[in-house]
Design an enzyme around this catalytic site. Structure first.
Site, mmCIF file in Angstrom:
data_model
loop_
_atom_site.group_PDB
_atom_site.id
_atom_site.type_symbol
_atom_site.label_atom_id
_atom_site.label_comp_id
_atom_site.label_asym_id
_atom_site.label_seq_id
_atom_site.Cartn_x
_atom_site.Cartn_y
_atom_site.Cartn_z
ATOM 1 N N ASP A 1 0.392 9.809 13.958
ATOM 2 C CA ASP A 1 0.310 9.281 12.922
ATOM 3 C C ASP A 1 1.931 8.589 12.287
ATOM 4 O O ASP A 1 2.049 8.658 13.230
ATOM 5 C CB ASP A 1 1.153 11.398 12.584
ATOM 6 N N ASP B 1 4.720 7.846 10.132
ATOM 7 C CA ASP B 1 6.745 8.591 9.461
ATOM 8 C C ASP B 1 6.039 10.154 10.240
ATOM 9 O O ASP B 1 5.887 11.094 10.183
ATOM 10 C CB ASP B 1 5.948 8.374 7.757
ATOM 11 N N ASP C 1 11.266 9.542 8.794
ATOM 12 C CA ASP C 1 10.784 9.965 7.865
ATOM 13 C C ASP C 1 11.725 10.401 6.416
ATOM 14 O O ASP C 1 12.840 10.116 6.810
ATOM 15 C CB ASP C 1 9.545 10.998 7.640
ATOM 16 N N TYR D 1 9.785 9.254 0.365
ATOM 17 C CA TYR D 1 8.644 8.039 0.978
ATOM 18 C C TYR D 1 9.747 7.073 1.540
ATOM 19 O O TYR D 1 11.320 6.518 1.624
ATOM 20 C CB TYR D 1 7.817 8.049 -0.240
ATOM 21 N N GLN E 1 -0.127 7.202 3.646
ATOM 22 C CA GLN E 1 0.486 6.393 2.451
ATOM 23 C C GLN E 1 0.144 6.546 0.842
ATOM 24 O O GLN E 1 0.392 5.523 0.212
ATOM 25 C CB GLN E 1 0.487 4.849 3.142
ATOM 26 N N CYS F 1 -3.937 5.454 4.088
ATOM 27 C CA CYS F 1 -4.638 6.292 3.009
ATOM 28 C C CYS F 1 -4.058 5.036 2.411
ATOM 29 O O CYS F 1 -3.311 6.276 1.824
ATOM 30 C CB CYS F 1 -4.725 7.494 3.630
ATOM 31 N N HIS G 1 -4.110 6.091 -1.338
ATOM 32 C CA HIS G 1 -4.615 7.024 -2.226
ATOM 33 C C HIS G 1 -3.769 8.789 -2.534
ATOM 34 O O HIS G 1 -2.900 8.295 -2.096
ATOM 35 C CB HIS G 1 -6.202 7.568 -1.984
ATOM 36 N N ASP H 1 2.700 15.209 13.219
ATOM 37 C CA ASP H 1 4.368 16.034 12.877
ATOM 38 C C ASP H 1 3.899 16.721 12.031
ATOM 39 O O ASP H 1 4.892 17.847 11.744
ATOM 40 C CB ASP H 1 5.677 15.086 12.152
HETATM 41 O O1 LIG Z 1 3.333 11.030 8.627
HETATM 42 P P1 LIG Z 1 2.343 9.928 7.563
HETATM 43 O O2 LIG Z 1 1.305 10.240 7.247
HETATM 44 O O3 LIG Z 1 1.891 8.581 8.046
HETATM 45 O O4 LIG Z 1 3.320 9.462 5.816
HETATM 46 C C1 LIG Z 1 3.549 10.447 5.561
HETATM 47 C C2 LIG Z 1 3.850 9.546 4.075
HETATM 48 O O5 LIG Z 1 3.166 9.225 3.829
HETATM 49 C C3 LIG Z 1 4.675 10.851 2.718
HETATM 50 O O6 LIG Z 1 3.830 11.700 2.798
HETATM 51 C C4 LIG Z 1 4.397 12.999 2.271
HETATM 52 O O7 LIG Z 1 3.320 13.560 1.195
HETATM 53 P P2 LIG Z 1 2.077 12.722 0.053
HETATM 54 O O8 LIG Z 1 1.332 12.097 0.466
HETATM 55 O O9 LIG Z 1 2.700 13.360 -0.837
HETATM 56 O O10 LIG Z 1 1.434 14.353 0.498
HETATM 57 C C5 LIG Z 1 5.705 13.316 1.920
HETATM 58 O O11 LIG Z 1 5.441 13.656 2.756
HETATM 59 C C6 LIG Z 1 6.709 11.664 2.736
HETATM 60 O O12 LIG Z 1 8.329 12.410 2.419
HETATM 61 C C7 LIG Z 1 6.241 11.859 3.358
HETATM 62 O O13 LIG Z 1 7.216 9.810 4.036
HETATM 63 MG MG LIG Z 2 3.733 12.159 9.594
HETATM 64 ZN ZN LIG Z 3 -7.728 7.752 1.158
#
Ligand SMILES: O=P(O)(O)OC[C@@H](O)[C@H]1O[C@@H](OP(=O)(O)O)[C@@H](O)[C@@H](O)[C@@H]1O
Ligand SMILES: [Mg+2]
Ligand SMILES: [Zn+2]
Length: 194
Positions: A19, A21, A27, A31, A64, A101, A103, A139
């Site tokens: 993963d 972030d 993180d 975002y 993302q 992703c 979306h 995480d």
């Molecule tokens: O941990 P990865 O998958 O690499 O990326 C997570 C991020 O895309 C963002 O995902 C969002 O979740 P939602 O997409 O809003 O449910 C939130 O958790 C943000 O704090 C976070 O920065």
């Molecule tokens: Mg993450």
């Molecule tokens: Zn997607």
């Protein structure tokens, strides 16, 4: 006679899917919206290079949704990933593929974790017949759920949202728990994990 090109076959257990972030970089609940906000954990970059040098293949699977939400665009995301690749390469490592992703939660895509679409994208890119026994390091619970859906072994790190994920407790029955990516890589490379 056509000589067949050598195809390097990666044993699934030598594939580590990360993963992004909260595992590779800090993180934020707001975002990671710009290259300036993308701040890697130094120990994570080194850990990724150490994995490569130890014969593992490293890939990234990241949600993302900030793209769908309009917080940043794909060119900004690409700049973050160019930076990630450059940092890992500078330490002698390689990132085989970054699957993301773009979306939002309501887009009904098949790639937003906890769905396994990003991992099957990595599997196809790397020409693997299975991800059974590969490693998924995250995480958030959804990271581990995506991995377990395709037979990966789960590793939860306490960086990023990991402490919160651990406190919730649910769904972690099969997960190994580590302080951070570097600590997991230490054990993996030392072959302490059967
Ligand atoms: O941990 P990865 O998958 O690499 O990326 C997570 C991020 O895309 C963002 O995902 C969002 O979740 P939602 O997409 O809003 O449910 C939130 O958790 C943000 O704090 C976070 O920065
Ligand atoms: Mg993450
Ligand atoms: Zn997607």
């Amino acid at each position: 006679m056509l000589s067949s090109l050598p195809v390097t076959v990666i044993p699934p257990e030598k594939l580590v899917i990360l993963d992004r972030d909260g595992v590779i970089n800090y993180d934020s609940d707001a975002y990671i919206k710009s290259l300036a906000e993308w701040i890697p954990y130094p120990s994570a970059i080194s850990a990724m290079a150490r994995l490569t040098q130890a014969g593992f293949t490293v890939a990234v699977a990241t949600n993302q949704s900030g793209i769908a939400r309009g917080y940043y665009d794909e060119s900004t995301l690409d700049a973050m990933h160019e930076r990630l690749n450059a940092l890992v390469n500078a330490e002698g490592g390689e990132v085989a593929h970054i699957a993301y992703c773009p979306h939002g939660p309501d887009d009904q895509c098949d790639c937003r974790k906890p769905l396994p679409g990003l991992l099957t994208e990595i599997q196809q890119k790397l020409k693997l017949s299975s991800l059974q026994g590969s490693w998924m390091v995250g995480d958030s619970l959804r990271d581990l759920q995506a991995g377990e859906a395709v037979g990966c072994r789960s590793v939860l790190v306490k960086t990023g949202k990991g402490e919160k994920t651990l406190a919730k407790g649910a769904g972690l029955e099969h997960a190994l728990i580590y302080a951070d990516l570097a600590a997991f890589v230490d054990d993996l490379i030392a072959e302490l994990l059967d």
